[in-house]
Design an enzyme around this catalytic site. Structure first.
Site, PDB file in Angstrom:
ATOM      1  N   CYS A  26       0.890  -1.156   0.000  1.00 51.05           N
ATOM      2  CA  CYS A  26       0.000   0.000   0.000  1.00 51.05           C
ATOM      3  C   CYS A  26       0.928   1.206   0.000  1.00 51.05           C
ATOM      4  O   CYS A  26       1.556   1.490   1.017  1.00 51.05           O
ATOM      5  CB  CYS A  26      -0.898   0.017   1.231  1.00 51.05           C
ATOM      6  SG  CYS A  26      -1.707   1.615   1.465  1.00 51.05           S
ATOM      7  N   CYS A  49      -0.484   4.132   2.629  1.00 51.55           N
ATOM      8  CA  CYS A  49      -0.349   3.993   4.085  1.00 51.55           C
ATOM      9  C   CYS A  49       0.202   2.612   4.341  1.00 51.55           C
ATOM     10  O   CYS A  49       1.376   2.371   4.103  1.00 51.55           O
ATOM     11  CB  CYS A  49      -1.657   4.269   4.818  1.00 51.55           C
ATOM     12  SG  CYS A  49      -3.163   3.629   4.086  1.00 51.55           S
ATOM     13  N   CYS A  90      -2.377  -0.337   4.101  1.00 54.65           N
ATOM     14  CA  CYS A  90      -3.596  -1.145   4.081  1.00 54.65           C
ATOM     15  C   CYS A  90      -3.226  -2.620   4.055  1.00 54.65           C
ATOM     16  O   CYS A  90      -2.334  -3.029   3.326  1.00 54.65           O
ATOM     17  CB  CYS A  90      -4.427  -0.808   2.844  1.00 54.65           C
ATOM     18  SG  CYS A  90      -4.960   0.907   2.824  1.00 54.65           S
TER      19      CYS A  90
END
Lengths: 139, 117, 239
Positions: C116, C119, C121
């Protein structure tokens, strides 16, 4: 996307003759580099590092749970949380703080921003918790 | 106390399932070629800069949901369709080695970011 | 700070994060934003998750073509068969993970790997908490653009004609990789098969091997105040 390559150089140098530049010093590429959301790091050049695992701190799990409970009970939604902890903090805190440190700051901030507590209450509570620990382990 | 209606809305259904049926018909279908728009960056998005202007193929039509740009301020009024789009690495990064012409990246977009290629 | 009396000080030394964490949690509870019981229940949930259910999902998919079809079509529904209800523990799931699991099937010609870039995820309900390296800006910066270099650092080198397909998990879908069943596992039970499907295999930075039941050993950064599973920790006044 020329500005991707500029982002890595964005950390302001400590000593620059003029920090807030004249408007005509900001061309399109530099403007976009500054406006780029700080979480969007995909494709930035970086050097290989040693891949490590990490044991979680108790406060990190507590923070994760607090953030989820705030969403569970409708204080924020996960997208608001992602915005606050990955973008709103700004590049310096984004890159400089631990992962769950950013979760924690965004949780503190939402309480104040949505007026569930005043900043004064937050400051007093931090002080209260600090004193409580001091009492337990006097220096 | 002001609480978001979101938790209530998604209870028993999940999120994004709670937005099913709210976006109308999907504009793109699997296999279609699309280009990622280069909209202004301001305050928040989940559309990565490295995809802007690139062409790819719709791999999956995933679900309906408010776009992050809206939901990040708790606005869920206008759900959109979401799509996983697959790109050739070479189409994203000019310097990707020719030795691996099949390598790819795929990632997800709300409909506003896509146009027919 | 120079301290004159150092009996056993380090143990009780608290960080700014610990103080702020307690302050935020206690305030949220005092103001009725959530209850201490909510926090306790979610904490129990957070301690209960790990990669095992995902490993079982993979093993089941290897053994049962019908189940594999279901897993590829509806990951959330397939999760139920390995004991994971994505709506737990709140009734609408873990808010930050949403409830749309997608299973990515490797083939002889396609190898998936998940990142991700925005961030980190990660499909927590079925795979547990993400590893620290997965959260680093370094992994997120490099994997989408230099996947072969990064995978090589994880010990994975693949032929040029295999398509490395990076999944940049950036919205509400969550992804896990269904790797190919390795040779040398004929006749194995679901349990045996699950035992070689490690977390890293399902992120996509490793491949299952009949002789390997654990991810590669990496340095572990220790916690100063590690997790207390009995909730008896002295910071937990709010509980």
């Amino acid at each position: 996307m020329r500005h991707i390559d500029l982002v890595g150089q964005l950390q302001p140098a400590l000593h620059r003759p003029q920090h807030a530049p004249y408007p005509d010093a900001i061309d399109h590429a530099l403007f976009r580099a500054y406006m780029r959301t700080s979480h969007d790091v995909g494709g930035e050049p970086d050097i290989p590092i040693r891949w490590e695992e990490k044991q979680e701190e108790q406060w990190e799990v507590n923070t994760y749970v607090t953030c989820e409970c705030l969403a569970w009970r409708g204080i924020w939604n996960a997208e608001e949380r992602r915005r606050r902890q990955n973008v709103d903090l700004g590049q310096t805190q984004y890159l400089g703080l631990p992962y769950y440190g950013r979760w924690l700051l965004s949780a503190a901030r939402i309480l104040v921003d949505k007026q569930h507590v005043t900043l004064t209450e937050l400051i007093n509570k931090i002080e209260e918790v600090r004193k409580r620990h001091e009492k337990k382990s006097p220096r | 106390m002001k609480r978001s209606h979101h938790a209530e809305k998604s209870t028993g259904k999940g999120d994004p399932q709670c937005f099913t049926g709210e976006a109308g018909p999907a504009k793109f279908k699997v296999g279609e070629r699309v280009r990622i728009k280069n909209l202004p960056d301001i305050f928040y998005t989940r559309c990565q800069v490295y995809t802007r202007g690139a062409e790819g193929t719709v791999a999956v039509v995933t679900h309906e949901s408010p776009a992050p740009e809206d939901e990040a301020w708790d606005n869920t009024d206008k759900p959109e369709w979401f799509y996983i789009v697959r790109f050739k690495q070479k189409d994203l990064w000019g310097d990707y080695p020719d030795a691996y012409p099949n390598d790819s990246v795929q990632t997800e977009f709300s409909e506003r970011w896509l146009e027919k290629a | 700070m120079a301290e004159k009396h150092k009996a056993a000080p380090m143990v009780d030394e608290v960080s700014d994060f610990e103080i702020l964490e307690a302050a935020v949690r206690e305030l949220a509870i005092e103001k009725g934003l959530f209850t201490a019981d909510d926090h306790r229940r979610f904490t129990e949930f957070a301690h209960s998750i790990g990669p095992l259910p995902a490993a079982r999902l993979v093993a089941k998919a290897w053994l049962n073509p019908e189940f594999k079809k279901l897993a590829l079509k509806d990951g959330v529904k397939a999760s139920l068969e390995v004991g994971i209800d994505w709506l737990n523990p709140t009734g609408f799931g873990t808010p930050s993970d949403y409830t749309d699991l997608r299973v990515l099937e490797d083939t002889p010609k396609v190898k998936h790997v998940v990142v991700c870039t925005l961030c980190s995820c990660y499909p927590r309900p079925i795979l547990g908490h993400s590893p620290e390296w997965y959260r680093t800006p370094n992994y997120r910066r490099r994997l989408v653009r230099w996947p072969r270099q990064v995978l090589a650092e994880f010990g994975l080198q693949l032929p040029a004609d295999v398509e490395i397909r990076v999944e940049d998990s950036n919205q509400k879908c969550r992804f896990m990789v269904l790797p190919m069943r390795p040779a040398g596992t004929d006749g194995w039970s679901e349990e045996q098969l699950a035992s070689i499907v490690t977390r890293d295999c399902m992120i996509g930075v490793a491949l299952p091997h009949p002789d390997r039941k654990q991810d590669d050993k990496r340095p572990i950064h220790p916690a100063v105040h590690p997790i207390q599973h009995d909730h008896g920790h002295d910071h937990d006044h709010g509980h």
